[in-house]
Design a protein around this motif. Structure first.
Motif, PDB file in Angstrom:
ATOM      1  N   GLN A  45      41.511  44.312  29.117  1.00 26.49           N
ATOM      2  CA  GLN A  45      40.939  43.695  30.357  1.00 26.49           C
ATOM      3  C   GLN A  45      39.827  44.635  31.217  1.00 26.49           C
ATOM      4  N   ARG A  46      38.826  43.871  31.561  1.00 28.25           N
ATOM      5  CA  ARG A  46      37.942  44.644  32.639  1.00 28.25           C
ATOM      6  C   ARG A  46      38.680  44.915  33.747  1.00 28.25           C
ATOM      7  N   GLU A  47      38.113  46.028  34.648  1.00 33.70           N
ATOM      8  CA  GLU A  47      38.682  46.414  35.922  1.00 33.70           C
ATOM      9  C   GLU A  47      38.522  45.211  36.920  1.00 33.70           C
ATOM     10  N   PHE A  48      37.252  44.420  36.473  1.00 29.57           N
ATOM     11  CA  PHE A  48      37.281  43.085  37.504  1.00 29.57           C
ATOM     12  C   PHE A  48      38.645  41.947  37.556  1.00 29.57           C
ATOM     13  N   HIS A  49      39.113  42.013  36.047  1.00 31.50           N
ATOM     14  CA  HIS A  49      40.168  41.138  36.187  1.00 31.50           C
ATOM     15  C   HIS A  49      41.364  41.679  36.721  1.00 31.50           C
ATOM     16  N   SER A  50      41.705  42.960  36.796  1.00 33.68           N
ATOM     17  CA  SER A  50      42.721  43.568  37.475  1.00 33.68           C
ATOM     18  C   SER A  50      42.743  43.578  38.834  1.00 33.68           C
ATOM     19  N   SER A 117      37.888  35.964  31.017  1.00 31.54           N
ATOM     20  CA  SER A 117      37.522  37.457  30.217  1.00 31.54           C
ATOM     21  C   SER A 117      36.736  36.954  29.214  1.00 31.54           C
ATOM     22  N   PRO A 118      35.699  38.049  28.751  1.00 31.49           N
ATOM     23  CA  PRO A 118      34.974  37.388  27.613  1.00 31.49           C
ATOM     24  C   PRO A 118      35.842  37.170  26.305  1.00 31.49           C
ATOM     25  N   ASP A 119      36.988  37.750  25.957  1.00 30.97           N
ATOM     26  CA  ASP A 119      37.642  37.243  24.854  1.00 30.97           C
ATOM     27  C   ASP A 119      38.238  35.973  24.959  1.00 30.97           C
ATOM     28  N   SER A 120      38.444  35.404  26.204  1.00 37.16           N
ATOM     29  CA  SER A 120      39.389  34.228  26.284  1.00 37.16           C
ATOM     30  C   SER A 120      38.760  33.151  27.014  1.00 37.16           C
ATOM     31  N   GLU A 121      37.353  33.281  27.227  1.00 43.90           N
ATOM     32  CA  GLU A 121      36.516  32.456  27.769  1.00 43.90           C
ATOM     33  C   GLU A 121      36.814  30.825  27.604  1.00 43.90           C
ATOM     34  N   GLY A 146      30.752  36.389  39.275  1.00 43.12           N
ATOM     35  CA  GLY A 146      29.372  35.866  39.768  1.00 43.12           C
ATOM     36  C   GLY A 146      28.718  36.691  40.280  1.00 43.12           C
ATOM     37  N   GLY A 147      27.319  36.396  40.364  1.00 43.42           N
ATOM     38  CA  GLY A 147      26.140  37.017  41.068  1.00 43.42           C
ATOM     39  C   GLY A 147      25.926  38.544  40.551  1.00 43.42           C
ATOM     40  N   THR A 148      24.863  39.207  41.123  1.00 42.93           N
ATOM     41  CA  THR A 148      24.532  40.583  40.658  1.00 42.93           C
ATOM     42  C   THR A 148      25.604  41.517  41.140  1.00 42.93           C
ATOM     43  N   ASP A 149      26.457  41.335  42.197  1.00 38.76           N
ATOM     44  CA  ASP A 149      27.371  41.977  42.908  1.00 38.76           C
ATOM     45  C   ASP A 149      28.653  41.786  42.152  1.00 38.76           C
ATOM     46  N   GLU A 150      28.876  40.875  41.069  1.00 40.30           N
ATOM     47  CA  GLU A 150      30.134  40.722  40.248  1.00 40.30           C
ATOM     48  C   GLU A 150      31.328  40.623  41.243  1.00 40.30           C
ATOM     49  N   HIS A 151      30.919  39.557  42.087  1.00 46.19           N
ATOM     50  CA  HIS A 151      31.937  38.972  42.938  1.00 46.19           C
ATOM     51  C   HIS A 151      32.590  37.935  42.188  1.00 46.19           C
ATOM     52  N   PRO A 152      34.181  37.783  42.714  1.00 46.28           N
ATOM     53  CA  PRO A 152      34.782  36.694  42.134  1.00 46.28           C
ATOM     54  C   PRO A 152      34.344  35.118  42.655  1.00 46.28           C
ATOM     55  N   ASP A 187      40.071  36.571  51.718  1.00 48.48           N
ATOM     56  CA  ASP A 187      38.755  37.038  51.348  1.00 48.48           C
ATOM     57  C   ASP A 187      38.421  37.606  50.076  1.00 48.48           C
ATOM     58  N   LEU A 188      37.252  36.996  49.669  1.00 45.47           N
ATOM     59  CA  LEU A 188      36.925  37.295  48.273  1.00 45.47           C
ATOM     60  C   LEU A 188      35.662  38.262  48.160  1.00 45.47           C
ATOM     61  N   SER A 189      35.205  38.418  49.420  1.00 46.36           N
ATOM     62  CA  SER A 189      33.939  39.228  49.481  1.00 46.36           C
ATOM     63  C   SER A 189      34.051  40.846  49.068  1.00 46.36           C
ATOM     64  N   ASP A 190      35.031  41.218  49.294  1.00 48.91           N
ATOM     65  CA  ASP A 190      35.577  42.769  49.365  1.00 48.91           C
ATOM     66  C   ASP A 190      36.681  43.033  48.395  1.00 48.91           C
ATOM     67  N   VAL A 191      36.728  42.643  47.184  1.00 51.03           N
ATOM     68  CA  VAL A 191      37.906  42.968  46.346  1.00 51.03           C
ATOM     69  C   VAL A 191      37.968  44.333  46.110  1.00 51.03           C
ATOM     70  N   ASP A 192      37.062  45.233  46.571  1.00 52.26           N
ATOM     71  CA  ASP A 192      37.425  46.630  46.086  1.00 52.26           C
ATOM     72  C   ASP A 192      38.020  47.358  47.041  1.00 52.26           C
ATOM     73  N   ASN A 193      38.353  46.810  47.938  1.00 54.33           N
ATOM     74  CA  ASN A 193      39.412  47.244  49.162  1.00 54.33           C
ATOM     75  C   ASN A 193      40.578  46.565  49.479  1.00 54.33           C
ATOM     76  N   LEU A 194      41.539  46.682  48.683  1.00 53.22           N
ATOM     77  CA  LEU A 194      42.783  45.832  48.714  1.00 53.22           C
ATOM     78  C   LEU A 194      43.456  46.494  49.707  1.00 53.22           C
TER      79      LEU A 194
END
Length: 194
Positions: A45-50, A117-121, A146-152, A187-194
């Motif tokens: 899985q991609r890091e985005f998924h996790s 995920s790409p393999d399960s789209e 989505g988007g260039t910032d790869e947000h959910p 909040d979906l805007s800052d998924v990198d700061n859990l």
């Protein structure tokens, strides 16, 4: 590589695999699913998924009523030929029996969430929602990058009792704020700061 040294995978029965196979075949890779009688193996899985699963789990657990529980990546028994593994499920708390439990019934699930995920789209966007709606799971979320910032981006669906299919009720980019199946504010805007 010789035939003798190759890995041996279970040969599918003529009519396809069943839920019993999924639950009892030895040495299946983690997160194997049963879709329409076929065993589906998860790829890396991609890091985005996790990160997205972690964010959704934290937000759901903060806001859900005590009669519900959020679980990640556990098999949901739909019928004898289908045992998918949603990335996140919200189940009735009384359905959580013990720590060695490996699956839930469809009747226990209030919400199924798939992070694409790409393999399960195709499975995530088409086949799984159809299966979930058929068995009566009332709520379904599809999460995509989505988007260039790869947000959910969370697509929220609710099952119609009349058509027995899902209807889109909203698309959420920065904040997932809902009143069904319970009050949710994530909040979906800052998924990198859990």
């Amino acid at each position: 590589m010789t035939v003798e040294s190759a890995s041996t995978w279970p040969m599918p029965p003529q009519d396809g695999h069943t839920l019993d196979d999924l639950l009892t075949l030895p040495n299946l890779p983690p997160h194997t699913e049963l879709i329409d009688g076929s065993l589906v193996f998860a790829s890396a899985q991609r890091e985005f998924h996790s990160v997205v699963i972690d964010r959704l789990m934290a937000g759901l657990r903060r806001s859900m009523p005590p009669e519900l529980k959020a679980v990640r990546q556990m098999t949901v028994v739909l019928d004898k030929r289908n045992g998918p593994e949603p990335d996140v499920s919200v189940v009735r708390a009384e359905a959580v029996i013990n720590r060695s439990q490996t699956c839930f019934t469809a009747a226990d699930v209030q919400l199924a969430v798939e992070v694409v995920s790409p393999d399960s789209e195709a499975r995530d966007r088409h086949r799984k929602p159809h299966l979930y709606a058929e068995v009566g799971i009332p709520h379904f979320w599809l999460v995509e990058m989505g988007g260039t910032d790869e947000h959910p981006v969370v697509h929220v669906f609710e099952r119609s009792e009349v058509t027995k299919t899902y209807a889109l009720t909203g698309i959420h980019h920065d904040r997932l704020k809902l009143s069904v199946p319970f009050d949710i504010d994530i909040d979906l805007s800052d998924v990198d700061n859990l």
